[in-house]
Design an enzyme around this catalytic site. Structure first.
Site, mmCIF file in Angstrom:
data_model
loop_
_atom_site.group_PDB
_atom_site.id
_atom_site.type_symbol
_atom_site.label_atom_id
_atom_site.label_comp_id
_atom_site.label_asym_id
_atom_site.label_seq_id
_atom_site.Cartn_x
_atom_site.Cartn_y
_atom_site.Cartn_z
ATOM 1 N N HIS A 306 -24.773 -2.073 6.177
ATOM 2 C CA HIS A 306 -24.540 -2.385 4.768
ATOM 3 C C HIS A 306 -24.242 -1.133 3.961
ATOM 4 C CE1 HIS A 306 -26.628 -6.541 5.062
ATOM 5 N NE2 HIS A 306 -25.319 -6.653 5.083
ATOM 6 N N GLU A 547 -6.724 -26.163 -13.735
ATOM 7 C CA GLU A 547 -7.140 -26.125 -12.332
ATOM 8 C C GLU A 547 -7.260 -27.510 -11.721
ATOM 9 O OE1 GLU A 547 -10.943 -24.080 -12.318
ATOM 10 O OE2 GLU A 547 -11.387 -24.878 -14.303
ATOM 11 N N ASP A 571 -8.982 -23.147 -7.475
ATOM 12 C CA ASP A 571 -9.293 -24.571 -7.548
ATOM 13 C C ASP A 571 -8.032 -25.428 -7.625
ATOM 14 O OD1 ASP A 571 -12.029 -24.795 -7.227
ATOM 15 O OD2 ASP A 571 -12.469 -24.430 -9.328
ATOM 16 N N CYS A 618 -5.449 -16.470 -13.213
ATOM 17 C CA CYS A 618 -6.667 -15.714 -12.897
ATOM 18 C C CYS A 618 -7.258 -16.029 -11.528
ATOM 19 C CB CYS A 618 -7.731 -15.936 -13.979
ATOM 20 S SG CYS A 618 -8.344 -17.627 -14.070
#
Length: 656
Positions: A306, A547, A571, A618
């Protein structure tokens, strides 16, 4: 009881974050659930047990559920295991630097050949690309040792209470929580997984049983942590072995608190340096002022750790697994870090420093090819200006966006403000956040999306019904209009922040014109309440996210009600194609460039142009360099994306 076999598509298998997420999902069902790999079962509600199975990407496993909701449980968990992106935040899947150089210390030119055979040159694992030359900052905390091992039987209740308080302080934001240095969504995702790990029943349960057996809390914590870390170290898979670092990091912090000791404060780094450590956890790295860290060297770790992932996220050159002992580390005054080849030079001579400086100059020159677009307001060759702005999830991402040359904010996700708390944020708390965001980018516009949550993103203080498909359910504006006690404080906070002068607001999941009108009525109501209370505020430009297919098909009517459209391609693609974007089996259909999706975007732009309103975009496709020309031709005038994509997008616009 029912059983179901499936092939795991999760990238890199069930490591820390996917295992933690799967355990969370499993805990949401009443049934007992087990995952079986090669005949070995593990409780699916324990992230540690899932990780210790060592499930790899591409392996076939068996899921077993027994209980009243067993069918729903298996369906949801199989879906999760088949999602290649499970457990990864946006941008988390970054290819590690090549390991070849770390294995043979090969060279590209004569200077490199001299460097490779020098006595002060050491080879490790290339963790994050780039070159650094700076003074060493050596982080070698003293080993934690518990002075006592056994306690009296009468002390057990108090010792259990002491451990539970220490654990609570670590996992709750007031006492510990995600460090402020976690400057990206990916950082926060990693650290949240560590918090989940610290609360896992396999880990905590073993410590509690040890204390109940009359063990000192610190001694038991150190012992349990070591046993678990050794279990991960013994695994064959490199990615899973790297998870031992997570266990050690969590254990180190809990044990230090139990012993009343303080670990060295890495927040005190105040000058440019190469951070050097024997064993550095993601939790510790997140507390470092990243602006001062020129490079990172660890004697442990790997490119899949990580810490390496976080170093790549922030562009910090890193080499891990370097064969240096503590005396050599302490003797290091200056270091050269070659994160591309996996080399570290300790106390470089003049020639080695000059070579490093040449490499750094070449890297700066390459970055400068894009950096010159940082302050540019890009225009197409025929003079159309396109705003390239940032998608943000929190205030701590503002510096990244500003450094990348963001011309404002095209999407500020307010749900994180709600999800990272144990209660709903107040109007005052929200107003402060929105105002700070607006002030940071003034006079450039910031677009704040109202709360977009549903059953897939639970929030404390809002009870969501169980839904077969939360993406088609009570989410976004639908929930907000039904819960004015949640929605109105947010609208009032947005009106107050609008006094800065650059706030725009967009509403998600619009499917009907009446929804927009109801939102406007609530905005009017909130404005009147603020006026009556004598609270300063201003009206904001109101837009909607396009969307849903319903919004596309009535875009002309919606355009008459709002000031702008912002197309959410993630979406929109999912809904137009009737394709679950998390389902790997039908991933080929989830394509924004599909003619049906592109036609939906074109229809939206046509309606906006006819009504005289502007259109932004976006979703993830906004950063697609191949699609940007098509979007601009359609009439999109704003592209919003993650900060890392902004410079390349600006450059692409100027080429049109």
């Amino acid at each position: 009881m029912i059983e179901l076999s499936t092939v795991v598509r999760v990238v890199e298998g069930l490591h820390t974050r996917p295992a933690a997420q799967m355990a969370k999902l499993a805990k949401g069902f009443k049934s007992s659930i087990h995952l079986v790999r090669q005949g070995n079962p593990a409780d699916a509600k324990s992230s540690v047990k899932l990780m210790l199975l060592g499930v790899k990407e591409g392996e076939e496993v068996l899921l077993r559920a027994d209980g009243s909701d067993e069918q729903d449980a298996l369906a949801r968990l199989v879906q999760y295991l088949q999602d290649p992106r499970a457990g990864l935040e946006e941008g988390a899947l970054i290819a590690p630097a090549t390991h070849a150089a770390a294995q043979d210390c090969g060279a590209d030119d004569a200077d490199d050949a001299d460097e490779a055979i020098a006595d002060n040159c050491f080879c490790g694992v290339a963790g994050s690309r780039g070159t650094a030359l700076a003074p060493a900052y050596v982080y070698l905390p003293q080993p934690l040792v518990a002075s006592r091992q056994v306690i009296d039987a009468a002390e057990v209740p108090a010792e259990l209470d002491r451990f539970r308080r220490t654990l609570a302080d670590f996992v709750q934001p007031a006492g510990g929580g995600v460090p402020n240095g976690a400057a990206s969504e990916q950082d926060r995702a990693i650290l949240q997984a560590l918090i989940d790990l610290a609360q896992d029943e396999e880990y905590v349960g073993a410590i509690i049983r040890g204390i109940e057996g009359r063990g000192d809390a610190a001694a038991v914590t150190l012992r349990v942590g070591q046993v678990l870390a050794d279990s991960f170290n013994a695994m064959a898979d490199d990615y899973m072995r790297a998870r031992a670092e997570d266990i050690r990091g969590v254990t180190r912090h809990l044990a230090a608190r139990l012993l009343g000791q303080s670990l060295p404060d890495l927040r005190g780094i105040h000058a440019p340096c190469v951070l050097v450590a024997a064993d550095l956890s993601a939790w510790e790295f997140a507390q470092v002022p990243i602006r001062h860290v020129r490079g990172l060297v660890c004697t442990g770790g790997s490119a899949t750790s990580h810490v390496a992932i976080m170093a790549r996220t922030h562009g910090v050159p890193a080499v891990l697994g370097v064969p240096l002992g503590a005396p050599q580390l302490k003797a290091a005054d200056t270091l050269v870090v070659d994160g591309t080849r996996g080399r570290v030079i300790v106390n470089p001579d003049t020639a080695q420093q000059r070579h490093a400086e040449r490499r750094m100059a070449a890297e700066r020159e390459a970055r400068a090819a894009l950096d010159r677009y940082r302050d540019l307001h890009p225009r197409t060759r025929d003079g159309r200006e396109i705003e390239v702005v940032a998608n943000l999830g929190g205030l701590d991402e503002i510096p990244l966006a500003q450094a990348a040359g963001a011309m404002g904010v095209g999407l500020f996700r307010t749900e994180l403000l709600f999800m990272q708390r144990r209660s709903l944020p107040t109007e005052d708390e929200q107003a402060e956040v929105y105002q700070r965001l607006a002030e940071a980018f003034h006079p450039r516009p910031v677009i704040i999306r109202t709360l977009d949550i549903g059953g897939d993103k639970p929030v404390a203080g809002i009870d969501f019904p169980k839904e077969e498909n939360p993406f088609l359910g009570w989410r976004g504006v639908r929930m907000c209009l039904d819960r004015p006690e949640v929605f109105k404080p947010q609208l009032r906070a947005l009106l107050r922040a609008a006094s800065v002068g650059n706030v725009r607001v967009m509403i998600p999941m619009i499917s009907d014109v009446d929804e927009v009108r109801r939102v406007r009525a609530l905005v009017d109501e909130c404005s009147a309440e603020l006026t009556a209370a004598g609270v300063a505020h201003a009206r904001f430009e109101l837009g909607i996210m396009v969307e849903t297919p319903a919004a596309v098909l009535q875009a002309d009517a919606l355009a008459a009600e709002v000031g702008f459209f912002s197309i959410g391609t993630n979406d929109l693609t999912q809904y137009v194609m009737a394709t679950d974007r998390a389902n790997a089996q039908i991933a080929s259909l989830y394509r924004t460039e599909h003619p049906a999706v592109m036609r939906a975007i074109a229809l939206t732009c046509e309606a906006a142009r006819a009504a005289g309103i502007w259109v932004g975009l976006c979703g993830e496709a906004a950063a697609n360099l191949d699609l940007i020309p098509r979007f601009v031709d359609m009439g999109v005038t704003e592209l919003s994306m993650s900060p890392a994509s902004i410079l390349a997008a600006k450059k692409r616009v100027t080429e049109l």
